[in-house]
Design an enzyme around this catalytic site. Structure first.
Site, PDB file in Angstrom:
ATOM      1  N   LYS A 108     -12.667 -36.944-108.629  1.00 32.62           N
ATOM      2  CA  LYS A 108     -13.551 -38.101-108.675  1.00 32.62           C
ATOM      3  C   LYS A 108     -14.657 -37.842-107.687  1.00 32.62           C
ATOM      4  O   LYS A 108     -14.426 -37.749-106.477  1.00 32.62           O
ATOM      5  CB  LYS A 108     -12.816 -39.384-108.302  1.00 32.62           C
ATOM      6  CG  LYS A 108     -13.690 -40.628-108.412  1.00 32.62           C
ATOM      7  CD  LYS A 108     -13.782 -41.117-109.835  1.00 32.62           C
ATOM      8  CE  LYS A 108     -14.935 -42.045-110.093  1.00 32.62           C
ATOM      9  NZ  LYS A 108     -14.770 -42.792-111.358  1.00 32.62           N
ATOM     10  N   SER A 140     -14.870 -37.012-112.996  1.00 34.94           N
ATOM     11  CA  SER A 140     -15.567 -38.283-113.199  1.00 34.94           C
ATOM     12  C   SER A 140     -16.414 -38.528-111.961  1.00 34.94           C
ATOM     13  O   SER A 140     -16.110 -38.018-110.886  1.00 34.94           O
ATOM     14  CB  SER A 140     -14.568 -39.434-113.360  1.00 34.94           C
ATOM     15  OG  SER A 140     -13.845 -39.311-114.556  1.00 34.94           O
TER      16      SER A 140
END
EC number: 3.5.2.-
Lengths: 345, 345, 345, 345
Positions: D158, D220
């Site tokens: 992330k 992400s």
């Protein structure tokens, strides 16, 4: 004697309450004196807008850390009325309404709050919800010390939407249930104010009898609340002077004079603005077709907020205006209403 | 001597030219006298908005059936400037500009048109396009008989966007190419008007040097045109009296006074309105954050048109206003401009 | 004896019929032999999708220029069934169905067409529409020379949606009327095929009695048609061999085996694919919540087409598949159906 | 010796962690043993998706109430990798990865985590971020006890996006910065795994050198994290048996065989799925034009997730699959990758 204060604060995102935290840290707002919060978050304003829940959770955590109460207890006594959608010129912000005590006497802007009992899905958009709102508005007026309905400037309600499909609900269409909830709350508030005759406040009239409306009622609905949360504003004896509220209806979306009338009715430094409107259901405004209702890509309420928000913001000269769509029974059909809070000059 | 006429017509959908067909049938407009069409169709206004092409095809078929010319020949001499997107209060409509001949003498609103050569993808957003627009604007001024740049009220350009990816294009991002095309056309028109110094009109300045702008230039871009189509409006001797144009810049999106100034500059019955604006690239308007530029769900230009359109429509009292986003180098940064056509009182 | 040919063609935009124009120019397709066109255009697939009208206008102009018939006459005899929305993996394309005459005898894929009388707004979603479709499907079967309902592979209908609000319509909600029109046409076609009992085909059953469905019926609706346009495919004597059609239902959106079954039922080079599906109205697929129905930003049908389209395209290995949402009474509830046309090996 | 457990849980909305709360209450999961959470929330997946922040806040509050640690301390040691967007068939859910201790010896699926230092806006999409991710991946491998890069099944990161415009950032375009952050993290992880040569890992290569990719990296990015949070999965000695991971690349969006290969590589009951993909930047898939990149109304990543999600869910027979767009340098260009976790049979 109570003194109402209004702080209008910006947020960087829906979980950002740092501006309020700073005011509390500086002693400008006492957490325990906060009575209501009304704000615009930057979600889509629809069924799947979770910015409202995020803000509410963050707010209640902040107040819990300051007051020692639990978030749940705070949420049960402090209305947090959020409308998602800051389309166009609108700016994400929230108004913090707090009430302090002081020695002076006078007549000023009063605030009262009340919560209805929990409204189950089967009551939404039905007479049970209407009656619950009538009672809650009366309770909030009593809380504010406003004896006469004509002294009420605005009733703001956050009405519930079902969090999950319910076979007993009036509709299986969740979006329709949100609209029915707004309609029932608006009609209930209108009855409490004497603006709508009680014997017309039927289930069948909701969303259909467009002659029923109040120019002093603003409703939002959302899945993040489970009862009808009511905030009433009005002018009352026994409240400190200093803030005034002006309200005016809008005959249609382009009623610039209506918007200006609300500002003229509350001269002075603007502390906050609340407005409601709706896409004209006839599909036209002043005879010319609009395309808000038939757009597959942008929700009609997002269209509406962007348009109405810009007009109100242009008059205010400030994008921090609370503009909400879904004005069923709130102001004239196809139009709406504007309420301005100002520090009296 | 020429007399300009403006007919503002509604459409039921982007392929509906029945209102114009009826005017022609009744003899109120002669197809052969139509010089330009400027309108708003109800698409999304972006790269994949085909309402513009649909309208154009239908218009040219209609005129072809009346004039005996081919649709292609008509499209090559009649600018058809369409902006997609009728968000919020906007109403789909088109303005038909026609020029008839009459005996009287005077000084009135003049119209001239010109087309640049075809602009290949590799020239879009480059000096070649800027220079092509400079030349086309001058040609359109000459066509109108406007000798002095200060007599120009507005230059409207429809600029091309590539219909397919091209390895020689300045960018592989089709949306960016649309913006670059608007920027090049705006700077070119500004140079032709003397509002932008020619030596600043570089490729590097496009979209970056925000100090370069004209308050009299309005640009749309789209895949449905392959060259720069120019329409110039201005006041000139040798044109019949009767129509006036007023133009004013908007300092920012909330500049209500700017909008009102444009209407005040063209007193009388409003015949049409053209406005441009853009989401403020700083992310804030008058110090308060807006959310137009970071929204994943609604395109920033759709936000902008809904907001600006509502303000202009509210002042006009009519949703039939041509409001277009993408105001690069058109009016002050973060603001824009408004042009009003009116029948002089 | 008739021979059916299927050409699957790509378009660069909804007004681009150049691929068909080239086929006609090369003599591979004769304009006069075209019997139906079924395609996907890249609009939003909803009420305000004008890509369908743009394509249809362009097609009819092209055919008019080739056949000498008027566009209106062509549109009245050649069904042009377009579904807007090429979300995700889908590729804009159209299938041209033409029928030539040849000497050989056999049994092959047959095509027949029929048009119902004009369906006024007040008949949409009512028994009158159901009955009109029953009659039109029977007429199309007769046109194809298909005597037995069990020989029908697929009925494709383009059903009308009102172009303007009509007080006599069953609903004031234009989007609901589009769904009711699909439902009525589906039920009508199901009755004609014997898949739905005629005595269950009531107005009240539309959209509510989910037990009524046919696995061989595919419906689109839109404002660009004013009657029910029917195309029937089936296997019949007296048609040249060479093309086969395979159809299979999908039990739910994730029914990969169902999709594969349709392809297995039509072995050979794939010439075209038609599929229908819908977001499961229970809000869950195989017990897990989906979010298609409650999204304020993306229309549920756009969600559906993107998902179903990708699954069908992945099996086909080709994005040129006709996938359409709104599968009311078309395939099992929450599921749908797939029809594959292939050149028999 | 450590044993990895995976619990895949549904949520009713982004602030609903009740399923995990129940597991903890029943003793099936110990809060203190949770090492990472990876999930899909139902936002739009873009810059203004706040469902991720809402979920994270709620998760950390829940864990804080159980462990006595502060939410901030928990967020600093437990990666919470959320991808917004459950388009089409996808179902909102989260995978809870916990590690318990047990006596047995063996070789099983290992998990390790690491956090880079805070990445300021100016480092996003630059070599500093690449290098920070290289170091963090190595730290996470060490944490897992995975000595050899070839034993790594998947690296999940992330990566941060700036919460506000920063003049020192590589771009003023916030959406581009999100993509650059994913690209830098992907290239960094690819370098750490030996899948991308370190000397090619330049700032200029990000988003442009499409030959650089790893088939074992999933990234992400979002504004809710301020550093690079890394979770590494791989097979290692010293971990209890019972769970296997299978990974396979997808050559393009329609690579059904690639998806099936990943499932075949992890036979047994599926415990979770992670997939990445992207809209093919050439504008076509297998030679046929797609419309994902030019759509003004639906973001390209939303298109992609809906399409890829449906294919993966159809193979899984379950909508609870973690599918994320923005596969820059993750899997082949225009394709992506799939990772399946299963309880070994």
């Amino acid at each position: 004697m109570p003194r109402l204060a209004i702080h209008r604060l910006s947020m960087a995102h829906p979980g950002d309450l740092s501006a309020l935290e700073a005011l509390i840290a500086r002693g400008e707002v006492r957490a325990g004196e906060i009575r209501a919060v009304i704000g615009k978050t930057e979600g889509n304003g629809g069924l799947n807008d979770f910015t409202r829940g995020f803000f509410t959770q963050t707010l209640m955590l902040l107040l819990a850390s300051q007051t020692g109460e639990t978030p749940a207890a705070l949420a049960a006594r402090i209305p947090c009325v959020l409308s998602g959608g800051t389309e166009g010129a609108l700016s994400p912000h929230y108004m913090v309404f707090s009430v302090s005590d002081e020695a002076a006497a006078g007549r000023g802007l009063a605030l009262g709050t009340a919560f209805s009992p929990v409204t189950p899905a089967r009551e939404i958009g039905r007479v049970a919800q209407i009656e619950a709102v009538v009672a809650a508005v009366r309770a909030a007026m009593a809380d504010a010390g406003i004896a006469r309905a004509e002294d009420v400037a605005l009733v703001q309600v956050k009405a519930p939407a079902p969090q999950a499909p319910d076979p007993d609900a009036r509709s299986t269409d969740a979006k329709l249930l949100m609209a029915l909830s707004r309609a029932a709350a608006a009609v209930g508030a209108g009855v409490a104010l004497g603006d709508i005759p009680a014997d017309h406040a039927t289930e069948a009239a909701l969303l259909t009898d467009l002659s029923l409306y109040s120019n002093r009622v603003s409703i939002s609905s959302g899945v993040e609340v489970t009862c009808n949360e009511v905030v009433v504003f009005g002018h009352a004896d026994g409240w400190a002077e200093g803030i005034v509220a002006g309200v005016a209806p809008m005959a249609d979306l382009l009623d610039l004079a209506g918007v200006q009338a609300a500002f003229a009715a509350a001269p002075g430094e603007v502390l906050g603005v609340i407005a409601k409107g709706e896409p004209d259901k006839t599909g036209a405004i002043r005879g010319h077709r609009h395309t808000m209702l038939g757009d597959t890509d942008i929700d009609a309420q997002r269209h509406l907020r962007g348009a109405l928000g810009a007009i109100v913001a242009a008059v205010a000269g400030d994008g921090r205006v609370f503009v909400s769509g879904g004005a069923e029974h709130q102001g004239p059909p196809g139009g709406g209403l504007v309420c301005v809070f100002a520090r009296s000059a």
